[in-house]
Design a protein around this motif. Structure first.
Motif, short mmCIF file in Angstrom:
data_model
loop_
_atom_site.label_atom_id
_atom_site.label_comp_id
_atom_site.label_asym_id
_atom_site.label_seq_id
_atom_site.Cartn_x
_atom_site.Cartn_y
_atom_site.Cartn_z
N GLU A 67 0.81 -1.21 0.00
CA GLU A 67 0.00 0.00 0.00
C GLU A 67 0.86 1.27 0.00
N GLU A 68 2.05 1.18 0.60
CA GLU A 68 2.91 2.36 0.70
C GLU A 68 3.66 2.68 -0.59
N HIS A 69 3.84 1.67 -1.45
CA HIS A 69 4.63 1.86 -2.68
C HIS A 69 3.92 1.23 -3.88
N PRO A 70 2.78 1.76 -4.24
CA PRO A 70 1.99 1.14 -5.32
C PRO A 70 2.72 1.11 -6.66
N ARG A 71 3.54 2.09 -6.94
CA ARG A 71 4.25 2.12 -8.22
C ARG A 71 5.25 0.97 -8.33
N LEU A 72 5.98 0.69 -7.24
CA LEU A 72 6.93 -0.42 -7.24
C LEU A 72 6.20 -1.75 -7.40
N PHE A 73 5.10 -1.94 -6.67
CA PHE A 73 4.38 -3.20 -6.76
C PHE A 73 3.70 -3.37 -8.12
N ALA A 74 3.27 -2.29 -8.73
CA ALA A 74 2.71 -2.36 -10.08
C ALA A 74 3.79 -2.78 -11.07
N LEU A 75 5.00 -2.26 -10.90
CA LEU A 75 6.12 -2.63 -11.76
C LEU A 75 6.46 -4.11 -11.58
N ILE A 76 6.51 -4.58 -10.34
CA ILE A 76 6.80 -5.99 -10.07
C ILE A 76 5.73 -6.88 -10.70
N ASP A 77 4.47 -6.53 -10.52
CA ASP A 77 3.38 -7.31 -11.11
C ASP A 77 3.46 -7.33 -12.63
N ASP A 78 3.80 -6.18 -13.22
CA ASP A 78 3.90 -6.08 -14.68
C ASP A 78 5.03 -6.96 -15.22
N VAL A 79 6.19 -6.94 -14.55
CA VAL A 79 7.32 -7.76 -14.99
C VAL A 79 6.97 -9.24 -14.84
N ALA A 80 6.35 -9.62 -13.74
CA ALA A 80 5.97 -11.03 -13.54
C ALA A 80 4.99 -11.48 -14.62
N ARG A 81 4.01 -10.66 -14.91
CA ARG A 81 3.02 -11.00 -15.94
C ARG A 81 3.69 -11.14 -17.30
N ALA A 82 4.59 -10.22 -17.64
CA ALA A 82 5.27 -10.26 -18.93
C ALA A 82 6.17 -11.50 -19.05
N ALA A 83 6.70 -11.96 -17.93
CA ALA A 83 7.57 -13.14 -17.93
C ALA A 83 6.78 -14.44 -17.82
N GLY A 84 5.47 -14.33 -17.65
CA GLY A 84 4.65 -15.52 -17.50
C GLY A 84 4.83 -16.20 -16.15
N GLU A 85 5.19 -15.42 -15.16
CA GLU A 85 5.42 -15.93 -13.79
C GLU A 85 4.40 -15.32 -12.85
N ARG A 86 4.24 -15.98 -11.71
CA ARG A 86 3.37 -15.37 -10.70
C ARG A 86 4.17 -14.37 -9.89
N ALA A 87 3.52 -13.32 -9.46
CA ALA A 87 4.19 -12.27 -8.68
C ALA A 87 4.52 -12.79 -7.29
N PRO A 88 5.55 -12.25 -6.66
CA PRO A 88 5.88 -12.68 -5.31
C PRO A 88 4.82 -12.22 -4.31
N GLY A 89 4.64 -13.02 -3.28
CA GLY A 89 3.69 -12.67 -2.22
C GLY A 89 4.29 -11.72 -1.21
N GLN A 90 5.64 -11.71 -1.14
CA GLN A 90 6.33 -10.83 -0.20
C GLN A 90 7.52 -10.20 -0.91
#
Length: 69
Positions: free
Chosen positions: A1-24
């Motif tokens: 919640e404190e860093h939505p831009r970073l988590f959006a970037l992580i989710d985007d990279v995971a999606r583009a790589a066909g991987e699931r995003a980290p939970g932590q």
């Protein structure tokens, strides 16, 4: 919640790589990055990401994307 831009970037990279995003996500004090699937005694593995603050401080967004990928 404190860093939505970073988590959006992580989710985007995971999606583009066909991987699931980290939970932590862990912030590290050194120049390093890792992803690991940690076993659980019951249930699915837990995916974690560690990324060094120095990397976030010196790399551009495309550079961070490259390291995360």
């Amino acid at each position: 919640e404190e860093h939505p831009r970073l988590f959006a970037l992580i989710d985007d990279v995971a999606r583009a790589a066909g991987e699931r995003a980290p939970g932590q996500v862990y912030l590290l004090p050194d120049v390093n990055a890792f992803v690991a699937d940690l076993p659980r005694s019951l249930g699915p593995e837990r995916r974690v990401l560690g990324v060094g603050l120095p990397l976030l401080a010196v790399l551009s967004e495309p550079g961070v994307r490259a390291v995360l990928a």
